[in-house]
Design a protein around this motif. Structure first.
Motif, PDB file in Angstrom:
ATOM      1  N   PRO C  97      15.748  35.939  23.961  1.00 16.87           N
ATOM      2  CA  PRO C  97      16.337  36.786  23.209  1.00 16.87           C
ATOM      3  C   PRO C  97      15.489  37.373  21.767  1.00 16.87           C
ATOM      4  O   PRO C  97      15.608  38.144  21.282  1.00 16.87           O
ATOM      5  CB  PRO C  97      17.660  35.701  22.351  1.00 16.87           C
ATOM      6  CG  PRO C  97      17.710  35.085  23.125  1.00 16.87           C
ATOM      7  CD  PRO C  97      16.099  35.183  24.487  1.00 16.87           C
ATOM      8  N   ALA C  98      14.600  36.405  21.647  1.00 15.17           N
ATOM      9  CA  ALA C  98      13.158  36.733  20.848  1.00 15.17           C
ATOM     10  C   ALA C  98      12.775  38.046  20.411  1.00 15.17           C
ATOM     11  O   ALA C  98      12.467  39.029  19.916  1.00 15.17           O
ATOM     12  CB  ALA C  98      13.017  35.554  19.614  1.00 15.17           C
ATOM     13  N   ALA C  99      12.046  37.846  21.711  1.00 13.18           N
ATOM     14  CA  ALA C  99      11.200  38.781  21.925  1.00 13.18           C
ATOM     15  C   ALA C  99      12.081  40.662  22.498  1.00 13.18           C
ATOM     16  O   ALA C  99      12.048  41.150  21.949  1.00 13.18           O
ATOM     17  CB  ALA C  99      10.518  38.472  23.763  1.00 13.18           C
ATOM     18  N   VAL C 100      13.038  40.204  22.468  1.00 15.73           N
ATOM     19  CA  VAL C 100      13.406  41.634  22.619  1.00 15.73           C
ATOM     20  C   VAL C 100      14.750  41.875  21.805  1.00 15.73           C
ATOM     21  O   VAL C 100      14.652  43.483  21.010  1.00 15.73           O
ATOM     22  CB  VAL C 100      15.114  41.198  23.579  1.00 15.73           C
ATOM     23  CG1 VAL C 100      16.582  42.641  24.279  1.00 15.73           C
ATOM     24  CG2 VAL C 100      14.504  40.580  24.806  1.00 15.73           C
ATOM     25  N   GLY C 101      14.637  41.346  20.581  1.00 16.83           N
ATOM     26  CA  GLY C 101      15.213  41.035  19.657  1.00 16.83           C
ATOM     27  C   GLY C 101      13.644  42.142  18.999  1.00 16.83           C
ATOM     28  O   GLY C 101      14.215  42.946  17.969  1.00 16.83           O
ATOM     29  N   LEU C 102      13.005  40.993  18.457  1.00 16.41           N
ATOM     30  CA  LEU C 102      11.082  42.208  18.252  1.00 16.41           C
ATOM     31  C   LEU C 102      10.722  43.340  18.820  1.00 16.41           C
ATOM     32  O   LEU C 102      10.822  44.262  18.247  1.00 16.41           O
ATOM     33  CB  LEU C 102       9.784  41.202  18.674  1.00 16.41           C
ATOM     34  CG  LEU C 102       8.290  41.871  18.720  1.00 16.41           C
ATOM     35  CD1 LEU C 102       8.500  42.012  17.079  1.00 16.41           C
ATOM     36  CD2 LEU C 102       7.342  40.582  19.072  1.00 16.41           C
ATOM     37  N   SER C 119       2.816  46.284  15.975  1.00 13.11           N
ATOM     38  CA  SER C 119       2.434  46.612  17.608  1.00 13.11           C
ATOM     39  C   SER C 119       1.155  45.709  18.043  1.00 13.11           C
ATOM     40  O   SER C 119       1.452  44.899  19.053  1.00 13.11           O
ATOM     41  CB  SER C 119       2.691  46.880  18.255  1.00 13.11           C
ATOM     42  OG  SER C 119       4.176  47.978  18.639  1.00 13.11           O
ATOM     43  N   PHE C 120       0.450  45.498  17.226  1.00 10.17           N
ATOM     44  CA  PHE C 120      -0.773  44.916  17.158  1.00 10.17           C
ATOM     45  C   PHE C 120      -1.304  43.798  17.652  1.00 10.17           C
ATOM     46  O   PHE C 120      -1.502  43.429  17.830  1.00 10.17           O
ATOM     47  CB  PHE C 120      -2.364  45.867  16.173  1.00 10.17           C
ATOM     48  CG  PHE C 120      -3.549  45.799  16.206  1.00 10.17           C
ATOM     49  CD1 PHE C 120      -4.061  45.807  17.165  1.00 10.17           C
ATOM     50  CD2 PHE C 120      -3.705  44.669  15.642  1.00 10.17           C
ATOM     51  CE1 PHE C 120      -5.784  45.720  17.947  1.00 10.17           C
ATOM     52  CE2 PHE C 120      -5.370  43.601  15.233  1.00 10.17           C
ATOM     53  CZ  PHE C 120      -5.790  44.762  16.676  1.00 10.17           C
ATOM     54  N   VAL C 121      -0.322  43.227  16.037  1.00  8.11           N
ATOM     55  CA  VAL C 121      -0.648  42.212  16.510  1.00  8.11           C
ATOM     56  C   VAL C 121       0.295  41.165  17.010  1.00  8.11           C
ATOM     57  O   VAL C 121      -0.041  40.197  18.017  1.00  8.11           O
ATOM     58  CB  VAL C 121       0.464  40.899  14.950  1.00  8.11           C
ATOM     59  CG1 VAL C 121       1.085  39.632  15.182  1.00  8.11           C
ATOM     60  CG2 VAL C 121       0.166  41.776  13.953  1.00  8.11           C
ATOM     61  N   MET C 122       1.500  41.763  18.172  1.00  9.00           N
ATOM     62  CA  MET C 122       2.179  41.239  19.117  1.00  9.00           C
ATOM     63  C   MET C 122       0.997  41.580  20.534  1.00  9.00           C
ATOM     64  O   MET C 122       0.941  40.782  21.308  1.00  9.00           O
ATOM     65  CB  MET C 122       2.946  42.531  19.040  1.00  9.00           C
ATOM     66  CG  MET C 122       4.277  41.880  20.314  1.00  9.00           C
ATOM     67  SD  MET C 122       5.233  42.816  20.676  1.00  9.00           S
ATOM     68  CE  MET C 122       4.243  44.490  21.596  1.00  9.00           C
ATOM     69  N   ALA C 188       8.272  41.475  25.044  1.00 10.75           N
ATOM     70  CA  ALA C 188       8.922  42.766  24.177  1.00 10.75           C
ATOM     71  C   ALA C 188       8.243  43.818  24.574  1.00 10.75           C
ATOM     72  O   ALA C 188       8.288  45.118  23.907  1.00 10.75           O
ATOM     73  CB  ALA C 188       8.406  41.894  22.823  1.00 10.75           C
ATOM     74  N   SER C 189       6.311  43.995  24.781  1.00  6.40           N
ATOM     75  CA  SER C 189       5.979  45.191  25.131  1.00  6.40           C
ATOM     76  C   SER C 189       6.360  45.357  26.081  1.00  6.40           C
ATOM     77  O   SER C 189       6.870  46.628  25.940  1.00  6.40           O
ATOM     78  CB  SER C 189       4.947  45.438  25.305  1.00  6.40           C
ATOM     79  OG  SER C 189       3.962  44.379  26.904  1.00  6.40           O
ATOM     80  N   ILE C 190       6.672  45.202  27.056  1.00  2.00           N
ATOM     81  CA  ILE C 190       7.639  46.106  28.055  1.00  2.00           C
ATOM     82  C   ILE C 190       9.070  46.688  27.870  1.00  2.00           C
ATOM     83  O   ILE C 190       9.110  48.026  27.741  1.00  2.00           O
ATOM     84  CB  ILE C 190       7.693  45.144  29.844  1.00  2.00           C
ATOM     85  CG1 ILE C 190       6.532  44.652  30.295  1.00  2.00           C
ATOM     86  CG2 ILE C 190       8.262  46.336  30.520  1.00  2.00           C
ATOM     87  CD1 ILE C 190       6.589  43.828  31.576  1.00  2.00           C
ATOM     88  N   ILE C 229      14.504  45.529  31.053  1.00  4.65           N
ATOM     89  CA  ILE C 229      14.281  44.327  30.299  1.00  4.65           C
ATOM     90  C   ILE C 229      13.885  43.493  30.938  1.00  4.65           C
ATOM     91  O   ILE C 229      13.272  42.333  30.962  1.00  4.65           O
ATOM     92  CB  ILE C 229      15.339  44.393  29.157  1.00  4.65           C
ATOM     93  CG1 ILE C 229      14.973  45.231  28.207  1.00  4.65           C
ATOM     94  CG2 ILE C 229      15.742  43.056  28.262  1.00  4.65           C
ATOM     95  CD1 ILE C 229      15.836  45.691  27.563  1.00  4.65           C
ATOM     96  N   ILE C 230      15.271  43.397  31.923  1.00  2.45           N
ATOM     97  CA  ILE C 230      15.853  42.346  32.846  1.00  2.45           C
ATOM     98  C   ILE C 230      14.408  41.750  33.721  1.00  2.45           C
ATOM     99  O   ILE C 230      13.633  40.713  33.498  1.00  2.45           O
ATOM    100  CB  ILE C 230      17.302  41.817  33.825  1.00  2.45           C
ATOM    101  CG1 ILE C 230      17.868  42.375  33.106  1.00  2.45           C
ATOM    102  CG2 ILE C 230      16.587  40.987  34.530  1.00  2.45           C
ATOM    103  CD1 ILE C 230      19.181  42.970  33.879  1.00  2.45           C
TER     104      ILE C 230
END
Lengths: 316, 290, 328
Positions: C97-102, C119-122, C188-190, C229-230
């Motif tokens: 959930p946190a990653a999808v939120g991000l 995005s760079f930080v990620m 998060a990136s995908i 996402i899944i």
């Protein structure tokens, strides 16, 4: 008031006209609040998730700059376990070992990977074999590195009797780098505009020449990006090396065989548990150096090379 | 009444229960409604300039858009006609650097003033886009998407009626009434565009903005959509953007010619094509201006 | 003619090189099956049901079906399998959930100017070595968890066995949290890229119908990007299951007992293989090597299934830039 809207349209009507007025849905206040609430929640989640990275960068930059010194960069870890607070001890063996292993592994993985990628992009016409290869490359990239390390141990250290060695470690890391190199090369080559290749083809060049002289040149920034990023993963690997490289406090290694070799991640992993200030400081320094390498590679790969590829594209 | 004729024509082609006729009533563009909203949906554009960052894309536009007429924005590509129509329902708000000076008022309220909620504004000002953009849902779900999210109906039956009437108004009902549960993506391009019109009018806007709605369609579908626009003008203020002069001439009541961000000329539909006063307009109409 | 030959040779040589990926997977699986064969014969299904791991390194050597092993040794994977699944499960519950939120923040909320540094930080987050996450876990996360949990959940904490040295009193929750952090950039990136591929037309349709920003995200963008996402979450799971060093440092190094609370020390299959490095050398019968191979094989099977499912879900040809490859 609009009598014709009132009966079935369950939206509230107001007597004086405003934009909040005649068509404000009943549930709108709730929806607007939900919108703000969820946005806030998501931003909080994003901050919470990113905070640790910032903390990691800050903590180890702070600690690293506290403990860095010339002697710690040019001496080896041999003296690190000493309880004498003025004891010698540095990371030279680990730094050189990491560079040596990673350099050796890219010498194996890069040629294999780049030319494997050439096939996928230029010859395969996306046939069945190539989609199988792509799939397996992706699966290979997902194999936990400890498994690669353990298989490397079973095959290289035991069966081929290499013992712990830089070569064994490099072979295992090259397995890790290979799929990234293949896929990065393929993607980069596919982004080369067809016009260039067709132009050269019309001039009578052979496909081999076109690929080697033109396509690979234009795809270079993309390929380098992929290689650099997979290098940054290799530099940070620990698990596969524990089972293949061992560790050495000295700079006495050769590529092969039965000579253990030091590397930075091992220092991070184990020196923290040695109860001397010097050893703990070295694990901070090793962490700092690893982060520095990863940071530099990422910046070069993502910022520098993107610019280079844009330049190349603009020249077309 | 064109719209009423259309209603009757469509009604004759389908079986209606007594109940649905009754519930149907409020959505019909009855003469009652037409009289009462006769002055509703009037847009006045005053000294409007639009900027993207430092780039000025519209310069000092003054234009009145009248209810129940089709007002056409016409001009070569890049003239700002699309920006202008999207400024009328604040679709450009999310574009970085977008800002306006001057005013756009709808029935006397400046839509760029502080108290106006750009989300609610869209309920009064619906929009149809260049490329048909149905959601990847069933035909039914596409049309009821807006009414459902705004909780505009109280019952399933009421929703069915909203969907039916919206599809009727969009001239699509007879073609698809038996396959409402099928994916909207299976429809032809022309049908998809009419579905998007149905979806837009299902939330009962007063103004309908159409941004080159027929440019991606084949000639047959184009004709149908054009006929539809004329019908819709009976109930809505219609604003149309087109680069197709014939289309502007066929459907437009009032035509505004824009060129490089300037409003060059405004005129009633036949006049502007027959006796353009501005040499630029004349050049464009004679096809010498790209 | 010569030119044609040159092209043909080039084609087949590169074809063989690309096939190395295929060969490597088969070699890995083959070696693991081959090496785990003695353990399979001697211990059979007990390997999966026992919670005890006792190599009896100082005992004498016995033989079963002609295969050498230490007398009285037991090897049960259950503790490590449970630890792997539980820690990865917690990582998913918190991280996904946190990653999808991000991802939503990056794709939908943050203006581009802000989104690219974030995005760079990620991306950096994906690049930080696993062992450094573990080190940070020991230095910051575990003490923090301990101090806050002691205040807030002291009654629960009383059941936590204390391990040697306060710093190493780590366990399931710490492992789950560290893993959650580590899988965040993958998911998060995908997810961000998938959301950004939502056709602008669909989002505009939603906006023109009077949807709020969140409704556009929830009703239009998320459904559109759902499969990817899944898939990204499955990829994250694959990463968490095989993650080694970070967990090795914060898991608490449990053996021979199953966790009863969130704060129990655990161990995972990947971390345990690292811990057993010495045993692999000191087992006079060589059985430890075979049993660890069996554990590696089990881990390989689980991660491969998860990864294959993930790859099928994350749309093919989705990655279009080489620099995005690493997170994927």
């Amino acid at each position: 008031m609009e009598p014709d809207r009132e009966p079935t349209n369950s939206v509230q009507l107001q007597d004086s006209f405003s934009f909040e007025g005649p068509v404000r849905p009943r549930n709108y206040t709730r929806r607007k609040a939900l919108n703000l609430f969820v946005k806030g929640l998501l931003i909080v989640a994003a901050v919470l998730v990113l905070y640790p990275v910032v903390d990691i960068l800050y903590l180890f930059a702070y600690k690293g700059l506290q403990v860095i010194s010339i002697s710690r960069l040019i001496e080896t870890t041999a003296g690190a376990a000493s309880f004498n607070p003025h004891a010698a001890g540095g990371l030279a063996n680990a730094i050189l070992g990491t560079l040596f292993i990673v350099g050796l592994s890219s010498m194996i993985a890069v040629p294999l990977g780049v030319f494997g990628g050439v096939y996928l992009a230029e010859f395969s016409n996306d046939n069945r074999f190539s989609s199988i290869v792509r799939f397996f490359a992706d699966v290979l990239a997902g194999v936990p590195s400890i498994i690669l390390g353990y298989v490397g141990f079973l095959v290289l250290v035991l069966r081929f009797n290499l013992g712990y060695s830089a070569l064994g470690a490099a072979i295992v890391l090259s397995v890790l780098m290979f799929p990234y190199t293949v896929r990065a090369t393929e993607l980069a080559l596919k982004r080369v505009p067809n016009g260039i290749k067709e132009g050269a083809l019309a001039l009578g060049s052979s496909k081999t020449t076109i690929i080697n002289r033109l396509s690979l040149k234009f795809a270079l920034p993309g390929i380098l990006t992929g290689i650099l990023l997979s290098l940054s993963i290799s530099v940070g690997e620990t698990a596969p090396l524990l089972y293949t490289a061992g560790f050495s406090d000295y700079i006495n290694w050769t590529a092969c065989c039965h000579t253990q070799i030091g590397y930075l991640t091992y220092v991070v992993f184990t020196f923290y548990t040695i109860p001397t200030t010097n050893a703990i400081d070295l694990s901070y320094l090793a962490t700092f150096l690893l982060i520095l390498i990863v940071l530099v590679i990422n910046i070069v790969a993502r910022v520098g090379l993107r610019r280079l590829s844009r330049d190349l594209e603009s020249r077309i | 009444m064109i719209a009423e004729e259309l209603e009757q024509e469509q009604n004759s082609g389908m079986t209606l229960s007594d109940k649905s006729v009754k519930v149907d009533e409020p959505l019909q563009p009855s003469s009652d409604r037409l009289d009462s909203v006769g002055s509703r949906g009037r847009i006045d554009i005053t000294d409007l300039s639009v900027f993207y960052g430092h780039l000025q894309v519209l310069k000092n536009i003054n234009l009145a858009i009248e209810p129940h007429k089709i007002t056409v924005f016409m001009g070569p590509s890049g003239c700002g006609k699309s920006t202008l129509i999207r400024t009328l329902n604040r679709m450009n708000d999310n574009v970085p650097g977008f800002h306006v000076t001057g005013s756009v008022t709808i029935d006397g309220v400046n839509i760029y003033s502080r108290g106006v909620d750009p989300v609610l504004l869209k309920l009064r000002v619906g929009m149809v886009f260049q490329k048909p953009n149905p959601f990847p849902l069933s035909i039914y779900d596409n049309v009821c998407f807006g009414p459902k999210i705004h909780k505009m109906t109280k019952s399933k039956a009421e929703m069915d009626d909203v969907v039916r009437v919206s599809l009727q108004k969009a001239g699509l009902w007879d073609e698809i009434k038996d396959r409402l549960k099928e994916s909207a993506l299976k429809l032809s391009g022309g049908q998809q565009q009419r579905l998007c019109i149905a979806r837009a009018i299902a939330v009962r806007p007063e103004i309908l903005l159409m941004d080159e709605p027929a440019s991606a369609l084949d000639p047959g579908s184009t004709t149908r959509v054009e006929d539809l626009m004329v019908d819709l003008a009976a109930s809505y203020t219609v604003v149309l953007v087109t680069h197709n002069m014939q289309q502007a001439a066929r459907v437009g009541n009032k035509v505004a010619f824009l060129y490089r961000g300037d409003l060059v000329e405004v005129g009633q539909a036949p006049n502007i094509f027959e006796n353009p006063t501005n040499p630029l307009t004349e050049k464009y109409i004679s096809g010498k201006l790209v | 003619m010569a030119r044609h030959l040159q092209d043909t040779i080039y084609k087949y040589v590169t074809m063989c090189l690309s096939g190395v990926a295929l060969a490597l997977i088969f070699i890995i699986i083959g070696v693991l099956i081959d090496s785990s064969y003695p353990a399979l014969v001697v211990y059979g299904s007990k390997f999966f049901t026992s919670i005890t791991w006792n190599a009896e390194l100082t005992g004498s050597i016995c033989y079963t079906s002609g295969i050498a092993h230490m007398c009285g040794a037991t090897f049960g994977v259950l503790v490590y399998l449970t630890g792997t699944l539980l820690s990865s499960g917690i990582a998913l519950l918190i991280g996904a959930p946190a990653a999808v939120g991000l991802a939503i923040v990056l794709a939908e909320i943050a203006p581009r100017r802000l989104a690219s540094p974030i995005s760079f930080v990620m991306e950096l987050m994906a690049g930080i070595p696993s062992v450094i996450y573990g080190f940070w876990g020991i230095l910051v996360l575990v003490p923090y968890l301990k101090s806050t949990l002691e205040v807030g959940l002291s009654h629960s904490l009383s059941s936590v066995p204390i391990f040697s040295g306060a710093v190493f009193s780590a366990g399931l929750l710490a492992s789950g949290l560290i893993l959650a952090l580590m899988i965040t950039p993958i998911i998060a990136s995908i997810s961000r890229d998938a959301m950004r591929q939502t056709p602008e037309g669909l989002k505009e349709a939603g906006r023109a119908l009077g949807l709020t920003d969140w409704e556009i995200t929830y009703k239009v963008v998320l459904p559109y990007a759902r499969t990817s996402i899944i898939g990204s979450i499955a990829l994250g799971l694959g990463r968490a299951l095989g993650e080694t060093m970070a967990v090795a440092l914060v898991c608490g190094g449990a053996s021979n007992f199953l966790p009863k609370t969130f704060f129990y020390p655990i161990n995972t299959m990947a971390a345990f293989i690292v811990f057993q490095l010495d045993a692999a050398f000191t087992d006079p019968s060589g059985m430890s090597i075979s049993v660890l191979a069996e554990m590696a094989l089990l881990l390989m099977a689980i991660t491969m299934i998860v990864n294959v499912v993930a790859r099928l879900l994350v749309r093919r040809g989705f990655v279009s830039r080489p620099e995005n490859l690493i997170q994927v």
